[in-house]
Motif scaffolding. Structure first.
Motif, short mmCIF file in Angstrom:
data_model
loop_
_atom_site.label_atom_id
_atom_site.label_comp_id
_atom_site.label_asym_id
_atom_site.label_seq_id
_atom_site.Cartn_x
_atom_site.Cartn_y
_atom_site.Cartn_z
N TYR A 34 0.84 -1.19 0.00
CA TYR A 34 0.00 0.00 0.00
C TYR A 34 0.88 1.24 0.00
O TYR A 34 1.94 1.25 0.60
CB TYR A 34 -0.87 0.05 1.26
N PHE A 35 0.36 2.30 -0.64
CA PHE A 35 1.05 3.59 -0.65
C PHE A 35 0.01 4.66 -0.35
O PHE A 35 -1.01 4.75 -1.04
CB PHE A 35 1.69 3.86 -2.01
N LYS A 36 0.27 5.49 0.64
CA LYS A 36 -0.64 6.58 0.98
C LYS A 36 -0.15 7.85 0.28
O LYS A 36 1.03 8.19 0.35
CB LYS A 36 -0.68 6.80 2.49
N LEU A 37 -1.06 8.51 -0.42
CA LEU A 37 -0.72 9.74 -1.15
C LEU A 37 -1.35 10.94 -0.46
O LEU A 37 -2.52 10.89 -0.06
CB LEU A 37 -1.24 9.67 -2.58
N ASN A 38 -0.59 12.01 -0.36
CA ASN A 38 -1.16 13.25 0.15
C ASN A 38 -2.01 13.91 -0.94
O ASN A 38 -2.17 13.37 -2.04
CB ASN A 38 -0.06 14.19 0.68
N ARG A 39 -2.55 15.06 -0.65
CA ARG A 39 -3.46 15.74 -1.59
C ARG A 39 -2.82 16.02 -2.94
O ARG A 39 -3.44 15.80 -3.98
CB ARG A 39 -3.89 17.07 -0.95
N VAL A 40 -1.61 16.51 -2.95
CA VAL A 40 -0.94 16.85 -4.21
C VAL A 40 -0.62 15.58 -5.00
O VAL A 40 -0.87 15.50 -6.20
CB VAL A 40 0.32 17.70 -3.97
N SER A 41 -0.08 14.58 -4.32
CA SER A 41 0.24 13.32 -4.99
C SER A 41 -1.01 12.65 -5.54
O SER A 41 -1.00 12.09 -6.64
CB SER A 41 0.96 12.36 -4.03
N ALA A 42 -2.11 12.71 -4.78
CA ALA A 42 -3.38 12.14 -5.23
C ALA A 42 -3.88 12.90 -6.46
O ALA A 42 -4.43 12.31 -7.40
CB ALA A 42 -4.42 12.18 -4.12
N HIS A 43 -3.68 14.21 -6.47
CA HIS A 43 -4.05 15.03 -7.64
C HIS A 43 -3.28 14.56 -8.88
O HIS A 43 -3.87 14.37 -9.95
CB HIS A 43 -3.77 16.51 -7.35
#
Length: 97
Positions: A34-43
């Protein structure tokens, strides 16, 4: 190897994602990591589709977030490099004449 604006970013076929509280979580089905993305990475991830040019991704981040252009370039290159190293994306370098 540096990433240029015309490089193509292609998401891995064995990666699924889920939006999560302003960010996202990616699951690599091959490795079960699993990899958790912050807001910018998710964008950035949400803009990939089947593929995206790095320059288009940079413009999208600059238009959406309040970030210095040089920092955007450094951080996006680092993000894409880390995603590539983890096998989440493939970066196809296109030579610029």
């Amino acid at each position: 190897m540096s990433i240029n604006p015309s490089s193509l970013v292609i998401p891995g076929g064995d990666v699924v994602h889920c939006d999560l509280d302003g960010g996202a979580v990616l699951l690599d089905l091959r490795t079960r990591r699993y990899f958790k993305l912050n807001r910018v990475s998710a964008h950035v991830w949400s803009r990939l589709g089947d593929h995206a040019e790095v320059g288009v991704l940079r413009r999208s981040v600059l238009e959406t977030f309040d970030v210095d252009p040089d920092r955007c370039t450094r951080d996006l290159d680092a993000l894409l490099g880390a995603m590539s190293a983890a096998g989440l994306v493939e970066i196809r370098h296109v030579s610029v004449a």
